[in-house]
Design a protein around this motif. Structure first.
Motif, PDB file in Angstrom:
ATOM      1  N   ALA A  13     111.393  95.217  81.370  1.00 60.02           N
ATOM      2  CA  ALA A  13     110.235  95.757  82.091  1.00 60.02           C
ATOM      3  C   ALA A  13     108.937  95.355  81.387  1.00 60.02           C
ATOM      4  CB  ALA A  13     110.346  97.273  82.208  1.00 60.02           C
ATOM      5  N   VAL A  16     108.020  91.952  82.525  1.00 56.61           N
ATOM      6  CA  VAL A  16     107.413  91.986  83.859  1.00 56.61           C
ATOM      7  C   VAL A  16     105.973  92.492  83.772  1.00 56.61           C
ATOM      8  CG1 VAL A  16     107.507  93.063  86.144  1.00 56.61           C
ATOM      9  CG2 VAL A  16     109.606  92.208  85.068  1.00 56.61           C
ATOM     10  N   VAL A  29     103.362  99.075  85.512  1.00 58.63           N
ATOM     11  CA  VAL A  29     104.789  99.304  85.698  1.00 58.63           C
ATOM     12  C   VAL A  29     105.007 100.799  85.511  1.00 58.63           C
ATOM     13  CG1 VAL A  29     107.078  98.941  84.673  1.00 58.63           C
ATOM     14  CG2 VAL A  29     105.525  97.002  85.017  1.00 58.63           C
ATOM     15  N   CYS A 110     113.539  91.829  89.673  1.00 60.99           N
ATOM     16  CA  CYS A 110     112.129  91.749  90.044  1.00 60.99           C
ATOM     17  C   CYS A 110     111.917  90.520  90.937  1.00 60.99           C
ATOM     18  CB  CYS A 110     111.313  91.619  88.757  1.00 60.99           C
ATOM     19  SG  CYS A 110     109.535  91.613  88.992  1.00 60.99           S
ATOM     20  N   ALA A 136     110.861  96.295  88.595  1.00 66.61           N
ATOM     21  CA  ALA A 136     110.113  95.644  87.517  1.00 66.61           C
ATOM     22  C   ALA A 136     111.023  95.277  86.349  1.00 66.61           C
ATOM     23  CB  ALA A 136     108.975  96.548  87.055  1.00 66.61           C
ATOM     24  N   PHE A 143     106.954  98.591  90.283  1.00 73.30           N
ATOM     25  CA  PHE A 143     105.505  98.414  90.344  1.00 73.30           C
ATOM     26  C   PHE A 143     105.074  98.374  91.796  1.00 73.30           C
ATOM     27  CE2 PHE A 143     107.118  94.125  90.463  1.00 73.30           C
ATOM     28  CZ  PHE A 143     106.212  93.365  91.198  1.00 73.30           C
TER      29      PHE A 143
END
Length: 165
Positions: A13, A16, A29, A110, A136, A143
């Motif tokens: 995460a 991302v 996020v 994602c 994410a 997100f």
């Protein structure tokens, strides 16, 4: 649900979040209290409709083993025949293939930041919503974005991919 500082996010995460930041995306996020592995679970945790969940479904193109990513509305089942008509014959993608091709585990795939650039389609039904939520990189991480931001970030073509009764 709560926005989490980037350095407190799980590794996938965090990756991302940093990618979103580099793209100039202004939404954080968010970590869900419960899992977001299914569209219904994510929607319940976010207080949005299941249709606003932009779920990522990965297939394997048989001709060349390329990953095919379809980002679909959470209420839609993907019509594999419609997708195959656009990209070629499809096969199932097991958990190992998904992780190797995307860099993410199933339930947290994602729509951006993949290990291997996928062939990609966006469910045209997503464009009826002003706000979407996408995974994410982790089953608890999501997100927020618009369908137009999703299209710009991915460069993916919008297509009718939904299975219609």
């Amino acid at each position: 649900m709560h926005a989490t500082a980037i350095d407190e996010l799980p590794d996938s995460a965090r990756r991302v979040a940093l990618l979103l930041q580099s793209l100039g995306h202004d939404k954080p996020v968010v970590m869900l209290a419960g899992t977001g592995k299914t569209s219904a679970e994510a929607a319940a945790g976010l207080g949005c409709s299941v249709a606003q969940i932009a779920k990522s479904i990965v297939f394997r193109r048989l001709a060349d083993n390329a990953p095919v990513l379809v980002v679909a509305s959470g209420v839609n089942r993907v019509d594999e025949a419609k997708v195959a008509a656009r990209v070629g014959e499809l096969g199932k993608a097991d958990a190992k293939f998904v992780r190797e091709a995307t860099g993410y585990a199933i339930g947290g795939v994602c729509p951006i930041g993949h290990a291997v650039a996928p062939v990609m389609l966006l469910d045209s039904d997503l464009f009826q919503y002003e706000s979407l939520w996408a995974a994410a990189g982790h089953p608890h991480a999501v997100f927020n974005l618009t369908p137009w931001q999703l299209a710009a970030m991915t460069g993916a073509e919008a297509a009718d991919v939904a299975l219609r009764a």
